[in-house]
Motif scaffolding. Structure first.
Motif, PDB file in Angstrom:
ATOM      1  N   THR A  28       0.846  -1.184   0.000  1.00 42.57           N
ATOM      2  CA  THR A  28       0.000   0.000   0.000  1.00 42.57           C
ATOM      3  C   THR A  28       0.887   1.242   0.000  1.00 42.57           C
ATOM      4  OG1 THR A  28      -0.074   0.170   2.403  1.00 42.57           O
ATOM      5  CG2 THR A  28      -1.809  -1.167   1.339  1.00 42.57           C
ATOM      6  N   LEU A  29       0.285   2.343  -0.371  1.00 42.63           N
ATOM      7  CA  LEU A  29       0.989   3.623  -0.340  1.00 42.63           C
ATOM      8  C   LEU A  29       1.526   3.899   1.057  1.00 42.63           C
ATOM      9  CD1 LEU A  29       1.704   6.462  -1.489  1.00 42.63           C
ATOM     10  CD2 LEU A  29      -0.603   7.150  -0.824  1.00 42.63           C
ATOM     11  N   GLN A  30       0.707   3.651   2.065  1.00 43.30           N
ATOM     12  CA  GLN A  30       1.112   3.915   3.444  1.00 43.30           C
ATOM     13  C   GLN A  30       2.295   3.042   3.860  1.00 43.30           C
ATOM     14  OE1 GLN A  30      -2.075   3.256   2.473  1.00 43.30           O
ATOM     15  NE2 GLN A  30      -2.923   5.312   2.652  1.00 43.30           N
ATOM     16  N   GLU A  40       3.543  10.680   2.715  1.00 40.92           N
ATOM     17  CA  GLU A  40       2.645  10.005   1.785  1.00 40.92           C
ATOM     18  C   GLU A  40       2.487  10.758   0.468  1.00 40.92           C
ATOM     19  OE1 GLU A  40      -1.109   8.375   2.989  1.00 40.92           O
ATOM     20  OE2 GLU A  40      -0.281   7.810   4.944  1.00 40.92           O
ATOM     21  N   THR A  43       5.507  10.190  -1.648  1.00 46.57           N
ATOM     22  CA  THR A  43       5.529   8.811  -2.128  1.00 46.57           C
ATOM     23  C   THR A  43       4.520   8.624  -3.251  1.00 46.57           C
ATOM     24  OG1 THR A  43       6.189   8.062   0.069  1.00 46.57           O
ATOM     25  CG2 THR A  43       5.301   6.400  -1.425  1.00 46.57           C
ATOM     26  N   ARG A  44       3.315   9.175  -3.083  1.00 50.17           N
ATOM     27  CA  ARG A  44       2.301   9.074  -4.143  1.00 50.17           C
ATOM     28  C   ARG A  44       2.799   9.721  -5.429  1.00 50.17           C
ATOM     29  NH1 ARG A  44      -2.415   7.640  -5.249  1.00 50.17           N
ATOM     30  NH2 ARG A  44      -3.164   7.235  -3.167  1.00 50.17           N
ATOM     31  N   LEU A  47       5.295   7.393  -7.057  1.00 49.45           N
ATOM     32  CA  LEU A  47       4.621   6.228  -7.641  1.00 49.45           C
ATOM     33  C   LEU A  47       3.848   6.606  -8.903  1.00 49.45           C
ATOM     34  CD1 LEU A  47       3.395   4.540  -4.373  1.00 49.45           C
ATOM     35  CD2 LEU A  47       5.033   3.570  -5.997  1.00 49.45           C
ATOM     36  N   GLU A  48       3.189   7.742  -8.895  1.00 53.04           N
ATOM     37  CA  GLU A  48       2.450   8.166 -10.078  1.00 53.04           C
ATOM     38  C   GLU A  48       3.383   8.459 -11.249  1.00 53.04           C
ATOM     39  OE1 GLU A  48      -0.041  11.319  -8.636  1.00 53.04           O
ATOM     40  OE2 GLU A  48      -1.525   9.900  -7.845  1.00 53.04           O
ATOM     41  N   GLU A  58      -0.737   0.335 -10.078  1.00 54.82           N
ATOM     42  CA  GLU A  58      -1.589   0.312  -8.889  1.00 54.82           C
ATOM     43  C   GLU A  58      -2.848  -0.476  -9.220  1.00 54.82           C
ATOM     44  OE1 GLU A  58      -4.907   1.543  -6.430  1.00 54.82           O
ATOM     45  OE2 GLU A  58      -4.645   2.374  -8.427  1.00 54.82           O
ATOM     46  N   TRP A  63       0.284  -1.187  -4.741  1.00 50.88           N
ATOM     47  CA  TRP A  63       1.265  -0.831  -5.761  1.00 50.88           C
ATOM     48  C   TRP A  63       2.256  -1.962  -5.926  1.00 50.88           C
ATOM     49  CZ3 TRP A  63       1.343   3.502  -8.766  1.00 50.88           C
ATOM     50  CH2 TRP A  63       0.467   4.522  -8.417  1.00 50.88           C
TER      51      TRP A  63
END
Length: 76
Positions: A28-30, A40, A43-44, A47-48, A58, A63
């Motif tokens: 997970t993102l967390q 967060e 990190t998002r 990842l994006e 995702e 992810w």
């Protein structure tokens, strides 16, 4: 892009995110934020950006690295 090409331009934070996937196949993102010590939202964003270049995908809040990217890592 393969792992070698991407690694040449990757920030240390992005490399930390990829390294987190060494612990398990999907996170997970967390969990990624916790493992890397990043916030967060940062990190998002990472990842994006990885998703745009088909490095990460995702699915239902989890992810993981894309199959193509994982294959390129094995070639190095």
């Amino acid at each position: 892009m393969n792992f070698y090409q991407i690694r040449q331009t990757m920030t240390d934070d992005a490399y930390d995110v990829i390294s987190a996937f060494g612990q398990t196949a999907s996170l997970t993102l967390q969990a990624i934020a916790y493992m890397t010590g990043q916030r967060e939202h940062a990190t998002r964003f990472i990842l994006e950006q990885m998703a745009v270049f088909d490095v990460a995908v995702e699915n239902n809040g989890l992810w993981c690295l894309s199959e193509g990217f994982k294959a390129s890592m094995r070639l190095c």
